[in-house]
Motif scaffolding. Structure first.
Motif: not given
Length: 560
Positions: A430-452
């Protein structure tokens, strides 16, 4: 009447009281002041914090958290308590500044300061001491040869080191401790949230004795160093009973020890708290309500299978039902349930226990693990004669459990008649709630998740940047992801037709039962975990990316 509010260099808004003030005026002022968030924004200086005795901190509900401009900063639940402020000033013999915090956060900070894992680590370092040179190591080892292992294992520094090691593991929420001898050193690692992390090893002069101490606690043969041994013992940490399972195997440089920490208070056996999506939870409860059939939970070691089934047994527990388990070993004790520990040394194995249980008028049977054909056959027999059977299995996903059972020699028509549900699961950090922040994933990572990439614009992804609470990892705790395969009439027909694993998987997907990757993506989009963590624990069923890469490489080769 003077009131000072200033920002110090710790980023804490501090209240400095230089004279007595009327209670109501001060209370009104404190309501408008910012609180100190001990769990999020403040880096506690442990050296300064431990200058104040624990009994004083508990009695007055306050903690020292740092130093500013020569003053000790004290976080208090009741900053109006003049007696408490004077007591702290006298104890520390220093001037103080007072900050507000909630009682809950102060109590948590007291636990962290005086009983936290870092304190054990410091004490372990003190006991381990500095390393010594090779000649001195050899002379110490030679001198120890004349001393019995049991005598050395009972020496105070060794006992203290092992106790602190176990205490640190519990407080860091470790599931396992690995003690690994090297040629001239020793490595100690703890598995926290599924990842091994190094900790302080003992001094060379203590290493043999530390292993001996653990073997002594586990009631193993200290003189036997050529064969694997298993044992277990109990310990008490912070008033909680902890079970420790121990495995010792001989390696090139000595005996390697792995200790599994079973903290019953850290595990929930509430089916509603497992982490199942609402639809899955209702379906799981519906299948559990069936009077007979087989339910299998599958996954690798350490994926939470036993926790899921213990929660199911807890849900099924009823004075009107006879529930019996066969386990190796019994991990957690459940009231009103008959639990049997197998013992292969006297031929008390799963199959023989199951045959005996069938003569005990059971309603529900839990088999710790399906290991062989004989065990499966007895489980099927129990199901066919009106019993509900729950068990664990080791396969990669839910459909592969069926093909594995067929491979073991079980007839498909028997599976079609008895199988109710297969659940595959994994644990992801689980992401640590105390240092959690938004992030932009790479296109390669999105592709591996089957997300356009075009769809990603409407989605929010998170990660943990790392903080003291998560020891810089960005993760704190774990959560499960699940795959369900409910054996309805269509799946049963596929089984009767001897359908392949891929055909069963395809039908499950048509019915809306996603795989582990889809479950993980759901947790990502809920902001609970990261793409990297899900991809490290799941398998992609399609290989379009790899195929495209092969086509690209082939085209490049032809052009050259």
């Amino acid at each position: 009447m003077r009131k000072d509010l200033k920002m110090d260099n710790m980023g804490i808004k501090v209240l400095l009281f230089e004279s007595d003030q009327m209670m109501q005026t001060l209370a009104d002022y404190l309501v408008s002041a910012n609180e100190v968030r001990l769990d999020e924004t403040v880096e506690i200086d442990m050296h300064i914090a431990r200058m104040l005795p624990e009994d004083v901190a508990k009695r007055l509900c306050l903690v020292a958290i740092g130093e500013v401009e020569g003053h000790i900063v004290i976080a208090m639940a009741n900053p109006l308590d003049v007696v408490a402020r004077d007591t702290v000033r006298l104890k520390l013999n220093r001037e103080i500044k007072v900050a507000m915090s909630s009682k809950q956060e102060i109590l948590a900070a007291i636990q962290l300061i005086y009983h936290g894992a870092d304190l054990e680590e410091e004490l372990l370092s003190d006991i381990a001491g500095p390393e010594i040179d090779t000649d001195e190591k050899d002379s110490i080892l030679e001198s120890q040869m004349d001393v019995s292992s049991e005598e050395v294992a009972r020496k105070a520094p060794v006992v203290r080191f092992v106790d602190l090691l176990l205490s640190q593991a519990v407080k860091r929420r470790a599931s396992d401790i690995h003690i690994e001898p090297q040629e001239r050193s020793m490595i100690i690692r703890m598995r926290v949230d599924g990842v091994l992390q190094k900790t302080v090893p003992p001094a060379r002069k203590m290493q043999t004795a530390v292993i001996g101490r653990i073997k002594l606690l586990s009631q193993m043969d200290l003189a036997e160093r050529r064969l694997p041994q298993d044992g277990r013992f109990q310990m008490k940490v912070s008033g909680r009973e902890i079970d420790v399972r121990v495995s010792v195997i001989p390696t090139k440089h000595g005996e390697k020890v792995v200790m599994r920490i079973l903290d019953t208070s850290a595990v929930t056996h509430d089916i509603n708290q497992l982490g199942l999506d609402p639809d899955m939870l209702e379906e799981f409860k519906a299948v559990l309500s069936q009077p007979h059939g087989i339910i299998i939970v599958t996954g690798p070691t350490g994926s939470g299978k036993s926790t899921t089934l213990y929660a199911a047994l807890n849900y099924l527990r009823d004075p009107a039902k006879n529930i019996t388990t066969v386990e190796d070993p019994i991990e957690y004790s459940l009231a009103e349930i008959n639990q049997i520990q197998i013992n292969p040394k006297i031929t008390l194995d799963f199959a023989s226990c199951l045959r005996a249980i069938l003569r005990q008028d059971p309603n529900i049977i839990f088999i710790g693990e399906i290991r062989d054909k004989e065990t499966v056959e007895v489980a099927i027999k129990a199901s066919l004669t009106g019993h509900l059977v729950l068990s664990t299995f080791h396969t990669n996903d839910a459909p592969s459990a069926i093909s594995r059972l067929v491979y073991m020699g079980i007839e498909p028509y028997l599976l079609a008649s008895t199988l109710n549900l297969v659940v595959a699961q994994r644990l992801v950090r689980k992401i640590c709630e105390k240092c959690k922040e938004p992030v932009t994933p790479s296109e390669k990572l999105l592709n591996r998740l089957n997300i356009e990439p075009g769809q990603a614009g409407n989605l929010v992804f998170y990660h943990g940047k790392g903080c003291k609470a998560c020891r810089g990892t960005g993760y704190l705790g774990r959560l499960p992801i699940f795959e369900f395969l409910v054996a309805d009439n269509d799946i049963r027909k596929k089984l009767l037709d001897c359908a392949s694993e891929s055909e069963i998987r395809a039908m499950a997907r048509e019915k809306g039962y996603g795989g582990l990757l889809e479950s993980g993506i759901g947790k990502i989009l809920q902001g609970l975990t990261t793409p990297e963590e899900v991809l490290s624990a799941t398998f992609r069923e399609d290989i379009k990316v790899q195929k495209q890469r092969k086509v690209f490489l082939s085209a490049t080769t032809r052009n050259n």
